[in-house]
Scaffold this motif. Structure first.
Motif, mmCIF file in Angstrom:
data_model
loop_
_atom_site.group_PDB
_atom_site.id
_atom_site.type_symbol
_atom_site.label_atom_id
_atom_site.label_comp_id
_atom_site.label_asym_id
_atom_site.label_seq_id
_atom_site.Cartn_x
_atom_site.Cartn_y
_atom_site.Cartn_z
ATOM 1 N N SER A 262 18.116 3.287 -18.775
ATOM 2 C CA SER A 262 18.083 3.488 -17.329
ATOM 3 C C SER A 262 16.659 3.751 -16.861
ATOM 4 O O SER A 262 15.991 4.667 -17.343
ATOM 5 N N GLN A 263 16.223 2.966 -15.906
ATOM 6 C CA GLN A 263 14.907 3.168 -15.316
ATOM 7 C C GLN A 263 14.867 4.489 -14.543
ATOM 8 O O GLN A 263 13.829 5.127 -14.443
ATOM 9 N N LEU B 153 13.821 7.230 -16.887
ATOM 10 C CA LEU B 153 12.368 7.182 -17.099
ATOM 11 C C LEU B 153 11.623 7.768 -15.907
ATOM 12 O O LEU B 153 10.633 8.494 -16.074
ATOM 13 N N LEU B 154 12.099 7.470 -14.714
ATOM 14 C CA LEU B 154 11.465 7.998 -13.513
ATOM 15 C C LEU B 154 11.591 9.519 -13.446
ATOM 16 O O LEU B 154 10.623 10.223 -13.143
ATOM 17 N N ILE B 155 12.757 10.044 -13.740
ATOM 18 C CA ILE B 155 12.952 11.496 -13.732
ATOM 19 C C ILE B 155 12.015 12.155 -14.738
ATOM 20 O O ILE B 155 11.393 13.179 -14.440
ATOM 21 N N PRO C 208 17.684 -3.685 -18.207
ATOM 22 C CA PRO C 208 16.639 -3.596 -19.224
ATOM 23 C C PRO C 208 17.160 -3.743 -20.660
ATOM 24 O O PRO C 208 16.498 -4.328 -21.491
ATOM 25 N N LYS C 209 18.368 -3.209 -20.923
ATOM 26 C CA LYS C 209 18.831 -3.305 -22.322
ATOM 27 C C LYS C 209 19.134 -4.742 -22.699
ATOM 28 O O LYS C 209 18.888 -5.147 -23.829
ATOM 29 N N ASP C 210 19.632 -5.550 -21.773
ATOM 30 C CA ASP C 210 19.916 -6.950 -22.078
ATOM 31 C C ASP C 210 18.622 -7.736 -22.291
ATOM 32 O O ASP C 210 18.527 -8.531 -23.223
ATOM 33 N N SER C 211 17.637 -7.518 -21.428
ATOM 34 C CA SER C 211 16.377 -8.250 -21.581
ATOM 35 C C SER C 211 15.641 -7.829 -22.853
ATOM 36 O O SER C 211 15.043 -8.661 -23.531
ATOM 37 N N LYS D 41 23.023 1.028 -13.838
ATOM 38 C CA LYS D 41 23.486 0.245 -12.696
ATOM 39 C C LYS D 41 24.699 0.964 -12.113
ATOM 40 O O LYS D 41 25.264 1.863 -12.720
ATOM 41 N N ALA D 42 25.112 0.567 -10.925
ATOM 42 C CA ALA D 42 26.269 1.181 -10.269
ATOM 43 C C ALA D 42 27.546 0.887 -11.053
ATOM 44 O O ALA D 42 27.632 -0.091 -11.797
ATOM 45 N N ASN D 43 28.519 1.755 -10.869
ATOM 46 C CA ASN D 43 29.859 1.622 -11.447
ATOM 47 C C ASN D 43 29.902 1.755 -12.973
ATOM 48 O O ASN D 43 30.753 1.145 -13.622
#
Length: 165
Positions: A64-65, A68-70, A1-4, A55-57
């Motif tokens: 982070s989505q 937002l979900l939490i 999301p941050k790149d887009s 994202k992983a790693n």
């Protein structure tokens, strides 16, 4: 999301309409709402969430989505216990005492009614499912990352939504 988001901002400054990118951003925003709705349909109050980095790693939780979900789940009075191999300290800074945190992967399952996998960490894919089943109060798993197959989770109530958050 941050790149887009960054690319979209740059395009707007240059007066270029990137309609496909805008649709992608909107789709990501709607995905969080859909996943929240699906989780609430389990009608449980104790949820273990696995993964909060974007994202992983990485330990980066910006954009982070999962974060937002939490936040959405907390608005619905859900008790959350969080695990992430690298981003737990950043999540603690962000959420403080609003949620519980577990460094130990298996500890996070104890007495939980639902386990939600949001980030496809390799640690999660190789989990001992029999052990997880024995630790949970209700063996429900919601997999947004395509970590598991239905055959692996035959002892669980299992809902799958591929693609992560």
């Amino acid at each position: 999301p941050k790149d887009s988001t960054a690319l979209n901002s740059f395009a707007k400054k240059k007066k270029v309409n990137l309609s496909i990118l805008n649709a992608s951003i909107k789709s990501n925003q709607n995905r969080v709402k859909l996943i929240c709705k699906n989780i609430l349909e389990f009608n449980v109050k104790n949820i273990a969430i696995f993964g909060c980095s974007f994202k992983a790693n990485t330990d980066d939780i910006r954009y982070s989505q999962a974060i937002l979900l939490i936040e959405e789940l907390l608005k619905n009075n859900v008790k959350i216990t969080l695990h992430d191999p690298k981003a737990l300290n950043n999540a603690k800074k962000y959420f403080a005492n609003k949620i519980a945190y577990k460094q130990d992967f298996y500890e996070c399952f104890k007495n939980q009614e639902l386990a939600v996998f949001l980030v496809p960490w390799s640690d999660y894919k190789n989990a001992n499912l029999d052990k997880i089943h024995s630790l949970m109060q209700k063996p429900n798993i919601y997999d947004t990352c395509n970590l598991f197959t239905k055959e692996n989770l035959n002892k669980f109530y299992y809902k799958k939504m591929g693609g992560g958050v």
